[in-house]
Write an enzyme that holds these catalytic residues in place. Structure first.
Site, short mmCIF file in Angstrom:
data_model
loop_
_atom_site.label_atom_id
_atom_site.label_comp_id
_atom_site.label_asym_id
_atom_site.label_seq_id
_atom_site.Cartn_x
_atom_site.Cartn_y
_atom_site.Cartn_z
N SER A 1 79.49 16.17 50.10
CA SER A 1 79.75 16.40 48.67
C SER A 1 78.53 16.94 47.95
O SER A 1 78.64 17.59 46.92
CB SER A 1 80.24 15.12 47.99
N HIS B 1 75.05 13.16 43.42
CA HIS B 1 75.79 14.35 43.00
C HIS B 1 74.97 15.20 42.04
O HIS B 1 74.99 16.43 42.10
CB HIS B 1 77.11 13.94 42.34
#
Length: 278
Positions: free
Chosen positions: A134, A187
């Protein structure tokens, strides 16, 4: 009442799509899949390859490259690969196979991983293990968001003018609140590197076109390797699509047209892990 039927994905179309993937994208997909299968038989593989800030040292720097390849479970693996593959395919089509391999086996793991390690270890004094592709998904989404911003700077919801480059950040917030065991910091680290690439500040990390042409010519890579994307086959060139001179905005609201963005990418499903992913 008739029973509702759900159409299953056509395996032939999926196979055809996978067979058309450019070389580096297919290679990274196979590497991620191989690591996932291996971890089913070697449970210690996750601990070996995870990005654990307090365990980063000279002998464990390999973790800065292995953590995006490792996934904790099947849902984590599927969500990340489904989101990553189209973005990675687009990146390789624009920048070429050698550049994609060089960046995703080097700086695009090292930079977000190193930033994550520094913040966790020395600023927040935490030690959250991080695995999952991710980080690459958000890196590529932010790169696409910057390209979209150059062509279509804003979209308007009622009276609010919202910059299009903020879309991945909104997605990070939504995932952080809705999905447990995700790393907001991880992230964000991927997003920071994606914005830096999209703005052109770290483009020097990619090999120069002259070097690429020399390597490709000497080794005849285009003739020898199937689905290889050469430096002269790139869709948009090294620096992407030139900005439009029009001050484009997209309106979203009652009675207003639908959202559209040239060269943009709609955020897809995003995966994660112990940290950095879902």
């Amino acid at each position: 009442m008739a029973a509702t039927s759900f159409a299953l994905p056509d395996a032939r179309r999926i196979r055809s799509y996978l067979r058309r993937l450019p070389l580096a994208t297919l290679g990274l997909l196979l590497a991620i899949t191989a690591f996932y299968i291996a971890h089913l038989f070697l449970p210690g593989l996750t601990q070996w390859g995870a990005l654990i800030p307090q365990e980063i040292g000279i002998s464990t720097l390999y973790r800065l490259n292995t953590y995006p390849l490792i996934h904790k479970d099947i849902l984590h693996f599927l969500l990340n690969t489904i989101a990553l593959v189209p973005l990675l395919e687009r990146f390789e089509s624009e920048h070429g196979t050698i550049v994609t391999i060089a960046l995703f086996t080097g700086p695009f793991g090292l930079l977000p991983g190193g930033l994550y390690t520094l913040l966790e270890r020395y600023i927040f004094h935490l030690n959250g293990a991080a695995v999952g592709a991710s980080v690459w998904v958000f890196l590529l989404l932010c790169n696409e968001a910057m390209k979209t911003y150059r062509v279509n700077p804003y979209f308007i919801i009622l009276d609010w003018k919202i910059p299009t480059w903020t879309t991945p950040l909104a997605l990070i917030l939504v995932i952080n609140f809705l999905v447990p065991h995700t790393s907001f910091l991880g992230h964000v680290c991927g997003a920071v590197v994606g914005y830096l690439w999209g703005l052109g500040y770290i483009r020097f990390l990619a090999p120069h076109d002259k070097i690429l042409r020399f390597i490709e010519g000497k080794l005849n890579l285009l003739g020898r390797l199937p689905h290889y994307v050469s430096v002269d086959q790139k869709t948009y060139g090294r620096y992407g699509v030139l900005p439009s001179t029009s001050n484009g905005t997209t309106r979203v609201g009652p009675g207003i047209g639908t959202l559209s963005a040239t060269n943009g990418v709609a955020p897809g499903p995003t995966g994660g892990s112990q940290r950095l992913g879902l």
